[in-house]
Design an enzyme around this catalytic site. Structure first.
Site, PDB file in Angstrom:
ATOM      1  N   GLU A  20      -1.157 -12.855  15.956  1.00 12.64           N
ATOM      2  CA  GLU A  20      -2.518 -13.082  15.444  1.00 12.64           C
ATOM      3  C   GLU A  20      -3.423 -13.773  16.475  1.00 12.64           C
ATOM      4  OE1 GLU A  20      -3.840 -11.710  13.026  1.00 12.64           O
ATOM      5  OE2 GLU A  20      -2.917 -12.086  11.071  1.00 12.64           O
ATOM      6  N   ALA A  61       8.396 -16.946   7.685  1.00  6.98           N
ATOM      7  CA  ALA A  61       8.721 -16.232   6.448  1.00  6.98           C
ATOM      8  C   ALA A  61      10.234 -16.153   6.235  1.00  6.98           C
ATOM      9  CB  ALA A  61       8.107 -14.834   6.495  1.00  6.98           C
ATOM     10  N   ARG A  89       0.811  -1.228   0.000  1.00  5.94           N
ATOM     11  CA  ARG A  89       0.000   0.000   0.000  1.00  5.94           C
ATOM     12  C   ARG A  89       0.843   1.276   0.000  1.00  5.94           C
ATOM     13  NH1 ARG A  89      -1.975  -0.365   6.323  1.00  5.94           N
ATOM     14  NH2 ARG A  89       0.047  -1.064   7.062  1.00  5.94           N
ATOM     15  N   SER A  97       5.778 -22.549   8.701  1.00  5.45           N
ATOM     16  CA  SER A  97       6.683 -21.835   7.787  1.00  5.45           C
ATOM     17  C   SER A  97       6.937 -20.431   8.314  1.00  5.45           C
ATOM     18  CB  SER A  97       6.045 -21.741   6.399  1.00  5.45           C
ATOM     19  OG  SER A  97       4.731 -21.215   6.495  1.00  5.45           O
ATOM     20  N   LYS A 102      -3.898 -22.562  15.945  1.00  5.08           N
ATOM     21  CA  LYS A 102      -2.550 -22.832  16.498  1.00  5.08           C
ATOM     22  C   LYS A 102      -1.956 -21.580  17.117  1.00  5.08           C
ATOM     23  CE  LYS A 102       0.350 -20.724  13.479  1.00  5.08           C
ATOM     24  NZ  LYS A 102       1.444 -19.803  13.780  1.00  5.08           N
ATOM     25  N   SER A 142       8.452 -17.893  17.013  1.00  5.99           N
ATOM     26  CA  SER A 142       7.023 -17.623  16.794  1.00  5.99           C
ATOM     27  C   SER A 142       6.611 -16.403  17.596  1.00  5.99           C
ATOM     28  CB  SER A 142       6.179 -18.832  17.235  1.00  5.99           C
ATOM     29  OG  SER A 142       4.841 -18.409  17.500  1.00  5.99           O
ATOM     30  N   ARG A 143       5.972 -15.451  16.912  1.00  2.82           N
ATOM     31  CA  ARG A 143       5.537 -14.228  17.613  1.00  2.82           C
ATOM     32  C   ARG A 143       4.440 -14.536  18.607  1.00  2.82           C
ATOM     33  NH1 ARG A 143       4.635 -11.476  11.912  1.00  2.82           N
ATOM     34  NH2 ARG A 143       3.808 -13.587  11.703  1.00  2.82           N
TER      35      ARG A 143
HETATM   36  N1  LIG Z   1       5.621 -14.067   9.114  1.00  3.65           N
HETATM   37  C1  LIG Z   1       5.459 -15.386   9.022  1.00  3.65           C
HETATM   38  O1  LIG Z   1       6.383 -16.160   9.283  1.00  3.65           O
HETATM   39  C2  LIG Z   1       4.144 -15.953   8.582  1.00  3.65           C
HETATM   40  C3  LIG Z   1       4.101 -17.270   8.141  1.00  3.65           C
HETATM   41  C4  LIG Z   1       2.896 -17.822   7.735  1.00  3.65           C
HETATM   42  C5  LIG Z   1       1.747 -17.048   7.787  1.00  3.65           C
HETATM   43  N2  LIG Z   1       1.804 -15.776   8.235  1.00  3.65           N
HETATM   44  C6  LIG Z   1       0.541 -15.035   8.304  1.00  3.65           C
HETATM   45  O2  LIG Z   1       0.557 -13.992   7.335  1.00  3.65           O
HETATM   46  C7  LIG Z   1      -0.201 -12.881   7.827  1.00  3.65           C
HETATM   47  C8  LIG Z   1       0.652 -11.642   7.763  1.00  3.65           C
HETATM   48  O3  LIG Z   1       1.753 -11.856   8.625  1.00  3.65           O
HETATM   49  P1  LIG Z   1       3.140 -11.077   8.481  1.00  3.65           P
HETATM   50  O4  LIG Z   1       4.134 -11.824   9.265  1.00  3.65           O
HETATM   51  O5  LIG Z   1       3.453 -10.773   7.061  1.00  3.65           O
HETATM   52  O6  LIG Z   1       2.749  -9.768   9.258  1.00  3.65           O
HETATM   53  P2  LIG Z   1       3.572  -8.425   9.347  1.00  3.65           P
HETATM   54  O7  LIG Z   1       2.919  -7.616  10.384  1.00  3.65           O
HETATM   55  O8  LIG Z   1       5.031  -8.743   9.485  1.00  3.65           O
HETATM   56  O9  LIG Z   1       3.393  -7.782   7.915  1.00  3.65           O
HETATM   57  C9  LIG Z   1       2.127  -7.534   7.419  1.00  3.65           C
HETATM   58  C10 LIG Z   1       2.278  -6.578   6.235  1.00  3.65           C
HETATM   59  O10 LIG Z   1       0.970  -6.247   5.811  1.00  3.65           O
HETATM   60  C11 LIG Z   1       0.916  -4.854   5.623  1.00  3.65           C
HETATM   61  N3  LIG Z   1      -0.451  -4.409   5.831  1.00  3.65           N
HETATM   62  C12 LIG Z   1      -1.114  -4.308   7.010  1.00  3.65           C
HETATM   63  N4  LIG Z   1      -2.364  -3.843   6.784  1.00  3.65           N
HETATM   64  C13 LIG Z   1      -2.478  -3.659   5.457  1.00  3.65           C
HETATM   65  C14 LIG Z   1      -3.505  -3.182   4.625  1.00  3.65           C
HETATM   66  N5  LIG Z   1      -4.693  -2.831   5.127  1.00  3.65           N
HETATM   67  N6  LIG Z   1      -3.279  -3.113   3.292  1.00  3.65           N
HETATM   68  C15 LIG Z   1      -2.085  -3.483   2.788  1.00  3.65           C
HETATM   69  N7  LIG Z   1      -1.061  -3.937   3.527  1.00  3.65           N
HETATM   70  C16 LIG Z   1      -1.266  -4.023   4.843  1.00  3.65           C
HETATM   71  C17 LIG Z   1       1.876  -4.268   6.645  1.00  3.65           C
HETATM   72  O11 LIG Z   1       2.295  -2.985   6.250  1.00  3.65           O
HETATM   73  C18 LIG Z   1       3.000  -5.275   6.612  1.00  3.65           C
HETATM   74  O12 LIG Z   1       3.925  -4.972   5.610  1.00  3.65           O
HETATM   75  C19 LIG Z   1      -0.617 -13.237   9.258  1.00  3.65           C
HETATM   76  O13 LIG Z   1      -1.937 -13.679   9.298  1.00  3.65           O
HETATM   77  C20 LIG Z   1       0.339 -14.365   9.641  1.00  3.65           C
HETATM   78  O14 LIG Z   1      -0.239 -15.254  10.581  1.00  3.65           O
HETATM   79  C21 LIG Z   1       2.973 -15.197   8.605  1.00  3.65           C
HETATM   80  O1  LIG Z   2       5.348 -15.902  14.197  1.00  2.00           O
HETATM   81  P1  LIG Z   2       3.981 -16.553  14.221  1.00  2.00           P
HETATM   82  O2  LIG Z   2       3.611 -17.072  15.565  1.00  2.00           O
HETATM   83  O3  LIG Z   2       2.944 -15.659  13.612  1.00  2.00           O
HETATM   84  O4  LIG Z   2       4.086 -17.854  13.292  1.00  2.00           O
HETATM   85  C1  LIG Z   2       4.426 -17.702  11.937  1.00  2.00           C
HETATM   86  C2  LIG Z   2       3.849 -18.849  11.153  1.00  2.00           C
HETATM   87  O5  LIG Z   2       2.448 -18.884  11.291  1.00  2.00           O
HETATM   88  C3  LIG Z   2       4.448 -20.174  11.515  1.00  2.00           C
HETATM   89  O6  LIG Z   2       3.932 -21.179  10.675  1.00  2.00           O
END
Ligand SMILES: NC(=O)c1ccc[n+]([C@@H]2O[C@H](COP(=O)([O-])OP(=O)(O)OC[C@H]3O[C@@H](n4cnc5c(N)ncnc54)[C@H](O)[C@@H]3O)[C@@H](O)[C@H]2O)c1
Ligand SMILES: O=P(O)(O)OC[C@H](O)CO
Length: 311
Positions: free
Chosen positions: A260, A121, A16, A119, A172, A235-236
């Protein structure tokens, strides 16, 4: 990055913030979230939604609570046959809706899939071995998307139970907070293992009640992700719980990062109660987060439950 690496495929990375997109296009790095990882040559950062107009598949990777807003903005600008791959893990606050239901409401008629599994990221981006699940009610679509996204170190299994996959990912996070709190409070590794196993029993009961296949929860997106998140300080959600266990306030516990599970706990227990599912671990987390239960009382409640048959 994984998608681009998989088949030297062009990938539009929409965000964004135009300044962040320009900086990422210049440096080829996400300095804030993934420092040290170079973007694959096929990845094109942009802040212009119009650049998504030709995309055959869109991975939606913003936090769960933003899904409705993001899809509302994006969906009208996408190809009508574009597949929406939901990657967020959570239940919508206020509506207690599963994310696939939010997507069906906002983008009716779209092909929706869920991608989830153990996983971090940072691991995926660095090319460390990772295996996840991609599910859609259209099993052939799930298989095609899984093949398109898989690469040498990123294995995507496919399935046709998106509800099961999204339940695993959402729940989870809540259950990992409980494991973190137990470790932070000094309850030890035996307590953690007990919590993982009893949390998994809760996951299975919830899945059965909400029309998911129990075997989905036995796979990567259920047990796999629960084990990862409950066992790793990376894990956060676990880290959030651990800080709570050490006595941090709710405000301090997130450390400024997305947890989350803290946003999904109330929705998860509301859905469980609606179908008469017993989830004492999730209830304890929801009680802690709403301030109706202290940590020591939550522990005493869990340990004081009547003994019962395990299965
Ligand atoms: N980080 C991981 O390891 C991981 C792994 C698997 C799944 N997830 C899932 O992915 C989702 C996102 O996690 P994350 O780690 O990327 O979070 P994050 O907070 O690190 O990043 C989220 C991104 O989304 C952007 N964002 C927030 N609101 C927005 C909006 N309205 N429009 C556009 N962009 C927006 C933020 O600016 C940021 O760059 C979560 O539900 C998380 O559970 C994360
Ligand atoms: O850092 P968390 O706890 O959001 O976990 C990231 C992913 O969901 C792990 O699979």
């Amino acid at each position: 990055n994984a998608a681009a690496a998989a088949a030297a495929r062009p990938v539009v990375l929409w965000m964004r913030d135009p300044e962040a997109a320009a900086a990422m296009a210049r440096t080829r790095e996400n300095e804030r979230h993934l420092p040290g990882v170079t973007l694959q040559p096929g990845v094109r950062p942009t802040a212009d939604v119009a650049d998504l107009a030709e995309s055959e598949a869109v991975l939606v990777v913003t936090p769960a609570q933003t899904l409705r807003g993001v899809l509302t903005a994006l969906a009208p600008r996408l190809r009508p046959d574009a597949a929406l791959i939901l990657c967020a893990k959570g239940i919508e606050r206020g509506t207690d809706a599963f994310l696939t239901d939010v997507a069906a409401e906002v983008a009716p008629g779209a092909s929706v899939a869920v991608l989830s599994g153990p996983s971090f990221a940072a691991d995926v981006a660095r090319g460390l071995p990772t295996a996840v699940t991609l599910a859609s009610r259209d099993g052939a679509l799930a298989a095609a998307l899984a093949a398109a996204l898989s690469g040498p170190t990123f294995r995507v299994y496919h399935g046709s139970d998106p509800r099961g996959v999204e339940i695993g990912g959402a729940a989870k996070n809540v259950l990992a907070i409980a494991c973190g709190a137990a470790i932070g409070r000094g309850l030890g590794e035996s307590a953690r293992a007990a919590l993982v196993a009893r949390s998994f029993a809760e996951l299975m009961r919830f899945a059965r009640a909400w029309d998911a296949r129990p075997e989905t929860l036995m796979g990567l997106s259920g047990l796999g992700d629960l084990v990862l998140s409950a066992a790793s300080a990376q894990s956060r959600n676990f880290a959030f719980g651990e800080r709570l266990g050490r006595g941090a306030s709710l405000a301090e516990a997130s450390g400024g990062k997305l947890a989350e599970g803290a946003l999904t706990a109330q929705g998860l227990v509301a859905l469980a109660r609606r179908r008469g599912v017993e989830m004492p671990v999730a209830e304890a987390v929801a009680g802690l987060l709403s301030g109706t239960l202290g940590l020591d009382a939550a522990i005493a409640d869990l340990l004081g439950r009547p003994l019962r048959a395990e299965i």
